[in-house]
Design a protein around this motif. Structure first.
Motif, PDB file in Angstrom:
ATOM      1  N   GLY A  35       7.811 -10.484  -5.081  1.00 14.02           N
ATOM      2  CA  GLY A  35       9.190 -10.037  -5.212  1.00 14.02           C
ATOM      3  C   GLY A  35       9.514  -8.910  -4.247  1.00 14.02           C
ATOM      4  N   SER A  36      10.715  -8.350  -4.371  1.00 13.31           N
ATOM      5  CA  SER A  36      11.139  -7.250  -3.507  1.00 13.31           C
ATOM      6  C   SER A  36      10.384  -5.981  -3.882  1.00 13.31           C
ATOM      7  CB  SER A  36      12.643  -7.017  -3.656  1.00 13.31           C
ATOM      8  OG  SER A  36      12.917  -6.446  -4.936  1.00 13.31           O
ATOM      9  N   SER A  37      10.568  -4.935  -3.093  1.00 13.08           N
ATOM     10  CA  SER A  37       9.884  -3.673  -3.385  1.00 13.08           C
ATOM     11  C   SER A  37      10.327  -3.115  -4.736  1.00 13.08           C
ATOM     12  CB  SER A  37      10.160  -2.655  -2.268  1.00 13.08           C
ATOM     13  OG  SER A  37      11.546  -2.358  -2.179  1.00 13.08           O
ATOM     14  N   VAL A  38      11.614  -3.231  -5.044  1.00 12.42           N
ATOM     15  CA  VAL A  38      12.120  -2.759  -6.338  1.00 12.42           C
ATOM     16  C   VAL A  38      11.495  -3.570  -7.471  1.00 12.42           C
ATOM     17  CG1 VAL A  38      14.175  -2.559  -7.800  1.00 12.42           C
ATOM     18  CG2 VAL A  38      14.301  -1.919  -5.390  1.00 12.42           C
ATOM     19  N   GLN A  39      11.425  -4.871  -7.282  1.00 10.35           N
ATOM     20  CA  GLN A  39      10.875  -5.733  -8.324  1.00 10.35           C
ATOM     21  C   GLN A  39       9.381  -5.485  -8.533  1.00 10.35           C
ATOM     22  OE1 GLN A  39      12.153  -9.214  -6.336  1.00 10.35           O
ATOM     23  NE2 GLN A  39      14.164  -9.265  -7.302  1.00 10.35           N
ATOM     24  N   ARG A  40       8.651  -5.246  -7.444  1.00  9.59           N
ATOM     25  CA  ARG A  40       7.223  -4.967  -7.584  1.00  9.59           C
ATOM     26  C   ARG A  40       7.007  -3.643  -8.314  1.00  9.59           C
ATOM     27  NH1 ARG A  40       7.389  -6.615  -2.233  1.00  9.59           N
ATOM     28  NH2 ARG A  40       6.576  -4.676  -1.353  1.00  9.59           N
ATOM     29  N   ARG A  41       7.805  -2.644  -7.999  1.00  6.81           N
ATOM     30  CA  ARG A  41       7.701  -1.366  -8.703  1.00  6.81           C
ATOM     31  C   ARG A  41       7.969  -1.546 -10.202  1.00  6.81           C
ATOM     32  NH1 ARG A  41       8.395   3.851  -6.744  1.00  6.81           N
ATOM     33  NH2 ARG A  41       8.219   4.113  -4.502  1.00  6.81           N
ATOM     34  N   ARG A  42       9.042  -2.274 -10.501  1.00  2.00           N
ATOM     35  CA  ARG A  42       9.432  -2.440 -11.897  1.00  2.00           C
ATOM     36  C   ARG A  42       8.372  -3.239 -12.659  1.00  2.00           C
ATOM     37  NH1 ARG A  42      15.146  -4.632 -12.147  1.00  2.00           N
ATOM     38  NH2 ARG A  42      15.560  -2.565 -11.284  1.00  2.00           N
ATOM     39  N   GLY A  43       7.871  -4.297 -12.028  1.00  2.00           N
ATOM     40  CA  GLY A  43       6.837  -5.085 -12.680  1.00  2.00           C
ATOM     41  C   GLY A  43       5.581  -4.282 -12.931  1.00  2.00           C
ATOM     42  N   ARG A  86       0.828  -1.210   0.000  1.00  2.00           N
ATOM     43  CA  ARG A  86       0.000   0.000   0.000  1.00  2.00           C
ATOM     44  C   ARG A  86       0.862   1.259   0.000  1.00  2.00           C
ATOM     45  NH1 ARG A  86      -5.163   0.719   0.065  1.00  2.00           N
ATOM     46  NH2 ARG A  86      -5.982   2.784   0.566  1.00  2.00           N
ATOM     47  N   ALA A  87       1.946   1.254   0.735  1.00  4.30           N
ATOM     48  CA  ALA A  87       2.831   2.423   0.746  1.00  4.30           C
ATOM     49  C   ALA A  87       3.499   2.602  -0.613  1.00  4.30           C
ATOM     50  CB  ALA A  87       3.877   2.279   1.845  1.00  4.30           C
ATOM     51  N   ILE A  88       3.880   1.489  -1.244  1.00  6.58           N
ATOM     52  CA  ILE A  88       4.453   1.568  -2.594  1.00  6.58           C
ATOM     53  C   ILE A  88       3.409   2.111  -3.565  1.00  6.58           C
ATOM     54  CG2 ILE A  88       5.369   0.236  -4.530  1.00  6.58           C
ATOM     55  CD1 ILE A  88       6.563  -1.721  -2.510  1.00  6.58           C
ATOM     56  N   ALA A  89       2.161   1.644  -3.439  1.00  9.26           N
ATOM     57  CA  ALA A  89       1.092   2.114  -4.324  1.00  9.26           C
ATOM     58  C   ALA A  89       0.887   3.611  -4.179  1.00  9.26           C
ATOM     59  CB  ALA A  89      -0.201   1.371  -4.012  1.00  9.26           C
ATOM     60  N   THR A  90       0.897   4.103  -2.953  1.00 12.06           N
ATOM     61  CA  THR A  90       0.748   5.545  -2.715  1.00 12.06           C
ATOM     62  C   THR A  90       1.900   6.309  -3.337  1.00 12.06           C
ATOM     63  OG1 THR A  90      -0.400   5.072  -0.634  1.00 12.06           O
ATOM     64  CG2 THR A  90       0.492   7.286  -0.912  1.00 12.06           C
ATOM     65  N   ASP A  91       3.105   5.759  -3.198  1.00 14.50           N
ATOM     66  CA  ASP A  91       4.291   6.392  -3.769  1.00 14.50           C
ATOM     67  C   ASP A  91       4.230   6.398  -5.300  1.00 14.50           C
ATOM     68  OD1 ASP A  91       6.718   7.693  -3.038  1.00 14.50           O
ATOM     69  OD2 ASP A  91       7.852   5.952  -3.737  1.00 14.50           O
ATOM     70  N   LEU A  92       3.800   5.282  -5.883  1.00 13.67           N
ATOM     71  CA  LEU A  92       3.681   5.196  -7.334  1.00 13.67           C
ATOM     72  C   LEU A  92       2.660   6.195  -7.869  1.00 13.67           C
ATOM     73  CD1 LEU A  92       3.809   1.329  -7.882  1.00 13.67           C
ATOM     74  CD2 LEU A  92       5.379   2.991  -8.892  1.00 13.67           C
ATOM     75  N   LEU A  93       1.536   6.330  -7.192  1.00 16.99           N
ATOM     76  CA  LEU A  93       0.525   7.281  -7.638  1.00 16.99           C
ATOM     77  C   LEU A  93       1.069   8.705  -7.586  1.00 16.99           C
ATOM     78  CD1 LEU A  93      -2.293   7.987  -8.560  1.00 16.99           C
ATOM     79  CD2 LEU A  93      -3.037   7.953  -6.182  1.00 16.99           C
ATOM     80  N   ARG A  94       1.788   9.029  -6.522  1.00 15.89           N
ATOM     81  CA  ARG A  94       2.384  10.355  -6.401  1.00 15.89           C
ATOM     82  C   ARG A  94       3.378  10.601  -7.542  1.00 15.89           C
ATOM     83  NH1 ARG A  94       4.954   9.532  -2.044  1.00 15.89           N
ATOM     84  NH2 ARG A  94       3.132   9.777  -0.707  1.00 15.89           N
ATOM     85  N   GLU A  95       4.108   9.553  -7.914  1.00 14.70           N
ATOM     86  CA  GLU A  95       5.128   9.677  -8.958  1.00 14.70           C
ATOM     87  C   GLU A  95       4.517   9.756 -10.361  1.00 14.70           C
ATOM     88  OE1 GLU A  95       8.228   6.558 -11.056  1.00 14.70           O
ATOM     89  OE2 GLU A  95       7.869   6.383  -8.888  1.00 14.70           O
ATOM     90  N   LEU A  96       3.442   9.010 -10.601  1.00 19.60           N
ATOM     91  CA  LEU A  96       2.921   8.849 -11.956  1.00 19.60           C
ATOM     92  C   LEU A  96       1.730   9.741 -12.279  1.00 19.60           C
ATOM     93  CD1 LEU A  96       3.064   4.945 -12.071  1.00 19.60           C
ATOM     94  CD2 LEU A  96       4.641   6.526 -13.204  1.00 19.60           C
TER      95      LEU A  96
END
Length: 531
Positions: A378-386, A342-352
């Motif tokens: 996968g790791s946080s980096v891998q989930r972001r990249r995927g 969820r924190a990654i999702a929030t970060d991705l939305l802010r970025e994109l």
């Protein structure tokens, strides 16, 4: 294109209750009254997998009640296997490892009590075959599209239709539906030597070029969009090495830096370079694009004008689609960011996010992104990249640059599963500053290295705000697709579609404002055309 839909009144190929609809690109194999394989797309010939062998594999798997070995089925394809049993017809739908060939599904009823079903590889073709209630606009998808320029987590504009993830096996039988993944992203980065990685990656890229050549009509040249950037240089080099004949084209401004770089690359290759340049015709492609792919951002129609005459004489369309997301600095992901989904999702939305959004829309989008990240693993980096590659590539995938409204097939060396998995193995640090991409060209294609080609760093060659200024035809077409009196629902202010059209034609709108108009117009045009 194919669709398989429930039809109690029709018996097609001896399989009661299901109707198969195809065009002439789909392959049909089977035995009347027993089973049938519908396959749209291509299988890589160097893997030894053919449609008849695939059919035999599916039959054996169904008889044994076990999953087939899908690791050998490489290519870009979507298909359906229909098996007639004493208890009724069983349907297995599937798509390729990367989801290059789309697979869409609609089911009437919860998973444990499915009454009707429709699956297919063409969203526009599937829409008329489902109930009107299932075609209504999915507001959650519309929110994401207005903010991100793409839908996420498999959502489509149609409330009842989902785009299935890569490597999906979807089984219908006995009134139930079961979904499995035949493949997942291989997130196992290897601490491989840098030089070895460059050589391996180039080998796989040229292998992808040979695979493309095997599926391309050799009597006609392939059409390659040349920008002068990394992706088109690598794609062209690989396909030329495979013995293909190329014709290049450049859609932007002829006197731009990018056009000069493209011309330099074409001269190195000794291939013709055409300048399409009919930007005044942009508006004519809106309705065609919507009919072909209702999820296509109408702004991407800028890639289509003037290209039809080139397409007519070409055997295939080539591009470097998504190469920068795999090999360049765009593929670099921060390693010190949040770790939970969820924190990654929030970060991705802010970025994109391309514009501010209402709190309710933000919550919905974050929830969808969170669900998609959890499925990737996968790791946080891998989930972001995927997520970036799989989900956000949808906005690029529907771009007019990468299809010809069904006239000829599109290919990219970066949509090859082996190239993709190799790129996933590359450590983050190698992507910084385009180090890996630049080295790949410098060592394997020195004439195309950055030191030889002035790579443009801006989009000054595609000034859509100038192409639409004073364009009365654009005003007429846009006014037909949307209601000029309707509020565009912009956060924090009011503006109608008609006012936006007037500002664009008068030259008062910025590029970002034009892109925002197109995102909203795409959603509204879907509602008026399909919803």
């Amino acid at each position: 294109m194919f669709s398989v839909v429930s039809d109690d009144d029709a018996v097609t190929h001896g399989l009661p209750g299901l109707r198969v609809v195809t065009d002439d690109r789909a392959t049909l194999l089977g035995r009347d009254g027993h089973d049938l394989l519908v396959l749209d797309g291509v299988l890589h010939p160097d893997g030894g997998m053919t449609p008849p062998r695939l059919l035999r594999m599916l039959r054996a798997a169904a008889d044994a009640g076990t999953s087939a070995d899908w690791s050998a089925v490489k290519g870009r394809y979507a298909g359906a296997y229909l098996r007639s049993t004493p208890g009724g017809t069983q349907l297995l739908a599937f798509n390729d490892h990367l989801g290059v060939a789309d697979l869409y599904a609609w089911t009437d009823g919860p998973d444990h009590a499915v009454r009707r079903v429709a699956v297919g590889d063409d969203f526009a073709a599937l829409l008329p075959r489902i109930p009107a209630s299932a075609r209504r606009l999915d507001e959650h998808a519309a929110d994401a599209f207005r903010v991100l320029g793409a839908t996420v987590n498999g959502r489509t504009f149609a409330r009842g239709v989902r785009r299935l993830p890569p490597g999906t096996l979807l089984t219908f039988g006995g009134g139930t539906v079961r979904r499995e993944r035949s493949w997942r992203y291989r997130f196992e980065p290897t601490a491989r030597d840098f030089d070895e990685a460059v050589d391996r990656c180039w080998h796989l890229i040229t292998q992808a070029g040979r695979r493309i050549a095997a599926h391309t009509e050799r009597r006609r040249p392939a059409l390659l969009g040349i920008s002068g950037g990394h992706d088109s240089r690598v794609t062209g080099a690989a396909c030329l090495a495979a013995g293909m004949e190329l014709t290049g084209y450049f859609f932007g401004e002829r006197d731009s830096t990018a056009a000069r770089a493209a011309g330099h690359v074409a001269r190195i290759w000794d291939v013709p370079l055409e300048f399409t340049g009919h930007h005044g015709e942009l508006s004519r492609y809106f309705e065609r694009a919507l009919r072909h792919q209702p999820l296509a951002d109408l702004e991407w129609c800028k890639y289509l004008p003037g290209r039809d005459t080139l397409v007519a004489g070409s055997g295939a369309l080539l591009s470097g689609r998504l190469g920068d997301h795999l090999l360049s600095d765009k593929g670099h992901q921060p390693e010190d960011g949040p770790q939970d989904d969820r924190a990654i999702a929030t970060d991705l939305l802010r970025e994109l996010a391309k514009e501010p959004q209402e709190p309710t829309a933000t919550e919905r989008i974050v929830t969808d992104i969170t669900e998609e990240l959890a499925a990737l693993g996968g790791s946080s980096v891998q989930r972001r990249r995927g997520f970036n590659f799989h989900s956000m590539s949808m906005s690029v995938k529907q771009c007019g640059l990468f299809h010809t409204l069904g006239k000829i097939p599109h290919h990219s060396v970066f949509e090859d599963i082996d190239v993709f998995e190799c790129a996933l193995d590359l450590p983050n640090a190698w992507r910084v500053g385009n180090r890996f991409y630049d080295t790949l060209l410098a060592r394997r294609q020195p004439r195309l290295a950055p030191s030889r080609v002035a790579v443009p760093t801006t989009n000054e060659h595609k000034p859509i705000e100038r192409w639409l200024r004073g364009n009365a035809e654009f005003a007429a077409h846009a006014g037909h697709l949307v209601d000029p009196a309707e509020d565009m629902a912009l956060p924090g202010r009011r503006q109608t579609f008609g006012e936006a059209i007037d500002a664009i034609v008068a030259g008062r709108a910025t590029r970002n404002e034009i892109h925002g108009f197109f995102r909203r117009a795409t959603v509204k045009a879907y509602e008026r055309t399909h919803g």
